[in-house]
Structures are given as C-alpha cells and as structure tokens.
Design an enzyme around this catalytic site. Structure first.
Site, PDB file in Angstrom:
ATOM      1  N   THR A 241      -2.573  -4.658  10.798  1.00 11.66           N
ATOM      2  CA  THR A 241      -1.908  -4.522  12.314  1.00 11.66           C
ATOM      3  C   THR A 241      -1.757  -5.949  12.512  1.00 11.66           C
ATOM      4  OG1 THR A 241      -2.658  -2.597  12.879  1.00 11.66           O
ATOM      5  CG2 THR A 241      -2.300  -4.031  14.557  1.00 11.66           C
ATOM      6  N   CYS A 330     -20.275 -32.607  -4.027  1.00 12.95           N
ATOM      7  CA  CYS A 330     -21.333 -32.531  -5.098  1.00 12.95           C
ATOM      8  C   CYS A 330     -20.920 -31.126  -6.193  1.00 12.95           C
ATOM      9  CB  CYS A 330     -22.464 -32.105  -4.644  1.00 12.95           C
ATOM     10  SG  CYS A 330     -23.451 -33.555  -3.762  1.00 12.95           S
TER      11      CYS A 330
END
Ligand code: PLP
Length: 392
Positions: A241, A330
C-alpha cells in the site's frame, strides 16, 4: 536551521522543506484513503499518487508512467541490480555486470550478493581525481554483459561520472545502463532524454523530502523482476500500500527543484568555493582537497587534514555543534580510511584524516565564516599535540 548549530552534512540527509512538510501534513489530515479502494476516499488518494508521479517525472523530463515509487535509493538500486540479473541466474546463465569501485553499498553489496549466486562482476577502478575513463568501460564490456551500473555523482567527493558518454557506448552495444543518481539529483540538472541512461535511482531524503520514499525511473520496455510480491501496486513492480504522505512530499520537493534548482546550485557553489578557499588560506595551504575541481556537484568538499585522524576532528567539531562527516570507515577492525579515497589512490594516512563537508538549502555565508574560524582553531590545536606533525 538552529541558530548556533551548523549543519554541513547535506549529503548524509537534508532537513524536510517546510513546504514539503505542509503538504504531508495536509495529506495526513485530509486523506487517509487507500489508493486501491474504489470509493471516494480511494479515488482521492489515487489522485494524490498521480500528482506526485507527475511532479517527479517533470523534474526529470520523463513521463509519469516511467516512475516507480520505492522506499528510497537503496531499494531502487537493489531493484535494478537484482531485478535485471536474477532472471539470467535463474535460467542458469552467468551474467556479467560492470560497476565502479566507488559505488554506494546499495549497489556494491547487491553485487556481492549476486556474485555469490554466480554473477560475474567487474569493479572498475577510478582515476586519481575520482573520475572514470570511458575507455575503461568500453574495455570491460563483453558478450555476457547485461548491465552497467555507475553512479552519477559520488556521495563522498561529489565527483561526476561521464554518464552521457557511457550511455552512447552501452546503447551502441544494446546493454542496459543504470545510474544511481541519488547524490546528483537536486544538485545538477538531470534530463533523462538527454542523459541516455535506461534506469535511474532517486532518494527523497537527499532533496528535502522525508526518509523512506524514493523512485526508480525506468525507460519504457525494460523488464524487471520485482523484489516485493503482493497486491500489484506500482504496475506490479513494487507491491505494498502506497506511502501516500511520503509520495506527496517527494512530489512537492521535486516541484521545488523544477522551479529553482539552477539558482540554488549557483548560490551553494559560490558558498562552497568561498569555504574551500578560506580554509586553504587559513591553514597555510596544508589541507589536501580531493576530487576533480570542475566535474563535481556544487555543494561538496572532500578534504584531508594531514597528521590528524578524521574521526578525532569530527568529534571536536561535534563539541562545537558543527555537523560534518568523516570520509573514513573501518573495515574488519583495520582503520584504512575512506574506501572511496583509497580507490582514488590516496594513501591510508591521508584517507584516515578525511572529511566531507556538504552544504545545502539553508547554508549561509555567516555559517561558512564561523565554520572556518572554529575549524582552524581545532586543527591548529590538534596539530600542536600531534606527534606526527613537524613541530617548529
Ligand atoms: N546511493 C547513494 C549514492 C547514496 O548516497 C545513498 C545514501 O546515502 C543511497 C544510494 C541510499 O539511499 P537511501 O538512504 O534513500 O536508501
């Protein structure tokens, strides 16, 4: 924006424009209908979706039926990569896909997923200035290539890839070309009829619309395997929807861009250029700026401060209520610095000291001047205690 706080991280996300918010609130207040319902509320809801689709199409010079609403850039990218490649894999083929080494994880991680399923992926290197040589794309194409997916502007450096030239190449070979235009959209003009690509991803929250809404522009005639199956919304391509308020907000955000993107870009570019030159001067030309000087979006600065860790700098700026982004990331515990800058050949030390500064609709000259002042003080303080910095 908040008076004392400085937000220079527009590439991460943008505040919602008050005009967009107003439209969303209006939709929320006045229409909770389901666009699939056949009664009056449903019909009104369907009208809202129709208008939003027209507004998104208009800013791209596309047709409304070519727009598929999604939940954002990540979903649009996934829909293209998987929607094109999975059918080949299901038939037992070994499809070949070409992307660059600096794509957003939404593309890069989709590629890794497909690679595990048997697809062959080429990750093209970029040049030192972050641009891409068209000849590299030409050389990588082969008989199994089914898709080339290259970003229009890089999220970290703002550098633009030559998509129009690449489109001429892929077209002549009958190969599909997708562009992740999430960071270029709203910053440079995009006309799909001129650009020549086949599929183009957009995200609402980078253009002053809310998070959780985006779109994929699809050239007519291109078949995609849906990721979501269900009620058949969005022409069967994206069931669920509709996010009515989100779509309406995205539509208004696009309308605002259609009306004023060029002027806004020029204003922001002047601010950006001023900021860049002030920073360079204030720190005695010791900063290193990354990316092609001209072929880039108007709002982004990517720089490295030698001898300083980007995360530390970010934390000090944050203490002063200044929001920017560290280009570093990292991976597997090892601090290597920004993968985008590493792909451009920037050494790990400089890549670790990188910062992304991105301006936008509410950035002002006064903010730029305060930023330069505070940034300079912080960097000089960090240099003074850095064991690496050559002390006089
Ligand atoms: N592609 C690029 C280039 C981006 O910068 C981003 C967001 O940072 C995305 C895709 C993902 O978009 P979204 O946050 O709407 O999923």
């Amino acid at each position: 924006m908040d008076n004392e706080k400085i937000y220079f991280d527009y590439n991460a996300t943008t505040p919602i424009d008050p005009r967009v918010l107003e439209e969303m609130a209006k939709v929320g207040r006045e229409n909770f209908g389901n666009p699939s319902s056949s009664h009056y509320l449903g019909r009104r809801a369907a009208e809202i979706v129709k208008q939003a689709r027209q507004q998104v199409a208009a800013v791209l010079n596309a047709e409304p039926e070519e727009i598929c609403f999604t939940s954002g850039g990540t979903e649009s990218d996934n829909l293209v990569l998987k929607g094109i490649v999975l059918p080949y894999l299901l038939k037992g083929h070994k499809p070949h896909v070409i992307v660059s080494a600096v794509e957003h994880p939404a593309v890069a991680e989709s590629c890794r997923y497909l690679e595990n399923l048997g697809a062959v992926i080429t990750y093209l290197p970029v040049l030192e200035d972050g641009t891409l040589a068209v000849s590299q794309v030409a050389d990588a194409l082969d008989d199994e290539t089914v898709l080339v997916s290259l970003m229009l502007a890089n999220n970290e450096t703002g550098v633009l890839f030559p998509l129009a030239e690449i489109a001429a190449l892929t077209r002549s070979r009958g190969i599909l070309l997708h562009t992740d235009a999430v960071q270029a959209f709203g910053k440079v003009k995009i006309d799909v009829k001129v650009l020549g690509v086949d599929l183009l991803s957009l995200s609402g929250h980078k253009v002053y619309a809310p998070k959780g809404v985006g779109a994929l522009w699809i050239r007519p005639g291109i078949e995609l395997e849906p990721l979501l199956h269900g009620g058949g919304q969005e022409g069967g391509l994206r069931s669920g929807t509709e996010n009515l308020a989100g779509m309406a907000g995205f539509g208004v955000a696009c309308q605002i861009l259609t009306a004023g993107m060029i002027e806004e870009g020029l204003r922001i570019q002047q601010l950006r250029d001023h900021l860049e030159s002030q920073l360079a001067t204030a720190l005695d030309q010791q900063l290193v700026f990354h990316g092609h000087r001209q072929l880039r979006v108007p709002n982004t600065i990517s720089l490295s401060v030698p001898y300083i860790d980007g995360e530390a700098l970010l934390a000090h700026l944050d203490l002063e209520d200044i929001a920017v982004s560290a280009g570093s990331a990292c991976s597997s515990g090892e601090h290597q610095g920004s993968p985008v800058l590493r792909a451009m050949g920037v050494g790990s030390e400089l890549a670790q000291g990188s910062l992304r500064i991105s301006l936008g609709r509410w950035s002002t000259r006064a903010e730029v001047d305060i930023f330069v002042e505070k940034f300079t003080v912080i960097v000089r303080r960090l240099w003074a205690i850095s064991p690496l910095y050559p002390q006089k």
